[in-house]
Design an enzyme around this catalytic site. Structure first.
Site, PDB file in Angstrom:
ATOM      1  N   CYS A  64       0.829  -1.208   0.000  1.00 58.89           N
ATOM      2  CA  CYS A  64       0.000   0.000   0.000  1.00 58.89           C
ATOM      3  C   CYS A  64       0.864   1.259   0.000  1.00 58.89           C
ATOM      4  O   CYS A  64       0.577   2.219  -0.710  1.00 58.89           O
ATOM      5  CB  CYS A  64      -0.939  -0.013   1.209  1.00 58.89           C
ATOM      6  N   CYS A 105      -4.372  -3.018   6.184  1.00 57.05           N
ATOM      7  CA  CYS A 105      -4.257  -1.637   5.722  1.00 57.05           C
ATOM      8  C   CYS A 105      -5.504  -1.185   4.962  1.00 57.05           C
ATOM      9  O   CYS A 105      -5.885  -1.795   3.961  1.00 57.05           O
ATOM     10  CB  CYS A 105      -3.024  -1.541   4.828  1.00 57.05           C
TER      11      CYS A 105
END
Length: 357
Positions: free
Chosen positions: A98, A194
């Site tokens: 990410c 995440c």
């Protein structure tokens, strides 16, 4: 002074990062990224609450907050990788992907188009100019250091990034937030996947990778239990095995997704859980090129909370690096990140392909 776009997550860290930049005299704009849309209605998806907190903080600080939706990019470049890794019996690290694909690529590109000179986040890490390049350093607060998750940053991203909390400790960050009366001053730190949040992991994963019950076996082939699907398990896992009996706890020592088998051993000190060599692929060097000459003595982590472990990068080529540890390492899991350090400096890292020895 610079025009800086700060990634506002709705947490205390990004709140104080924005406040610190304002105090330094920069022109600050907040950006809230929405990266997950699959189950916004669920209790564990706190995006609406996080956005409300970010809006309130930006209002208190007197800065503009913009929002952007990167859900498509997150799905194709982070979540699909996450699923593919589990499907192949590896344990991925979505936070690393990410940061590489969303926070320091899509967010960075978006901010530049907006006219930003720099971007900033609430990560506990530091950057330092060394000659013509930038170095990534550990955060001063060792309990919160996040350089492990940032090891894929390239020189362009590091040059554009600012980490206002890198030299601060968490207790100081909360003290500043309380002093500014920010509503996030006592907000619990986020955990879980995440941008997806906290949830029952097996239940969540089963929505995308159907359960396939199978046998849990010893290394000698004796069946000692049942599992929900070999792809759900990771090396060193103890929780959720459900293998009873007398003696020490059981741990996952290996998985075979092709045959849908999980192999377990009894006792955390079992020799099958220890390996001396890690083979890493997709290796990235922060400086832009590998160190030379090899072999290189340094330290490495095979998981975020691990202390630095002395090792030698014995070989490196375009496809793979070979890392030999001074001491056997516990539960090296394929798919996880291995990150290299020289003292406080993060020099790079890669994805563990296999462990030997």
């Amino acid at each position: 002074m610079a025009n800086i776009v700060v990634g506002m997550s709705g947490g205390v860290d990004s709140s104080v990062a924005a406040a610190q930049l304002l105090e330094a005299g920069h022109h600050v704009t907040g950006l809230f990224m929405k990266n997950w849309e699959e189950d916004d209605h669920a209790d564990y998806c706190a995006a609406a609450e996080d956005l409300a907190d970010a809006e309130q903080v930006c209002s208190q600080l007197g800065i503009e907050l913009r929002t952007v939706n990167f859900a498509h990019e997150y799905w194709t470049r982070v979540f699909q990788v996450f699923l593919d890794e589990y499907r192949n019996g590896r344990t991925p690290n979505p936070d690393v992907v990410c940061n590489k694909e969303i926070k320091f690529k899509e967010f960075l590109d978006w901010a530049v188009r907006l006219g930003a000179d720099r971007i900033a986040t609430g990560h506990y890490a530091r950057r330092e100019k060394r000659g013509q390049s930038y170095a990534l350093l550990k955060g001063v607060d060792r309990a919160k250091d996040q350089s492990y998750f940032l090891h894929t940053l390239n020189q362009h991203a590091l040059g554009m990034a600012r980490f206002p909390l890198g030299a601060m400790r968490k207790k100081e960050v909360r003290r500043i937030a309380r002093g500014l009366n920010l509503r996030t001053h006592d907000k619990k730190d986020s955990t879980g996947i995440c941008f997806i949040g906290e949830r029952r992991f097996d239940d969540f994963l089963s929505r995308y990778l159907p359960r396939q019950p199978g046998d849990i076996k010893t290394m000698q082939g004796e069946t000692v239990g049942r599992h929900h699907g070999a792809c759900y398990y990771t090396i060193g896992q103890r929780r959720g095995l459900g293998v009873g009996g007398a003696g020490e706890a059981w741990y996952v020592a290996a998985t075979d997704v092709a045959r849908n088998l999980v192999y377990a051993v009894q006792g955390r000190a079992h020799p099958a859980l220890f390996k001396r060599v890690a083979l890493a692929e997709e290796v990235h060097w922060v400086a832009g090129e590998p160190p030379s000459p090899l072999p290189l003595r340094c330290a490495a982590k095979t998981r975020y909370r691990q202390a630095d472990q002395a090792c030698v990068i014995a070989a490196n080529n375009a496809h793979e690096s070979r890392i030999e540890f001074e001491q056997p390492q516990w539960a090296i899991a394929p798919g996880q990140s291995i990150v290299f350090y020289q003292n406080d400096t993060c020099i790079g890292g890669g994805v563990i392909r296999a462990a030997e020895g």
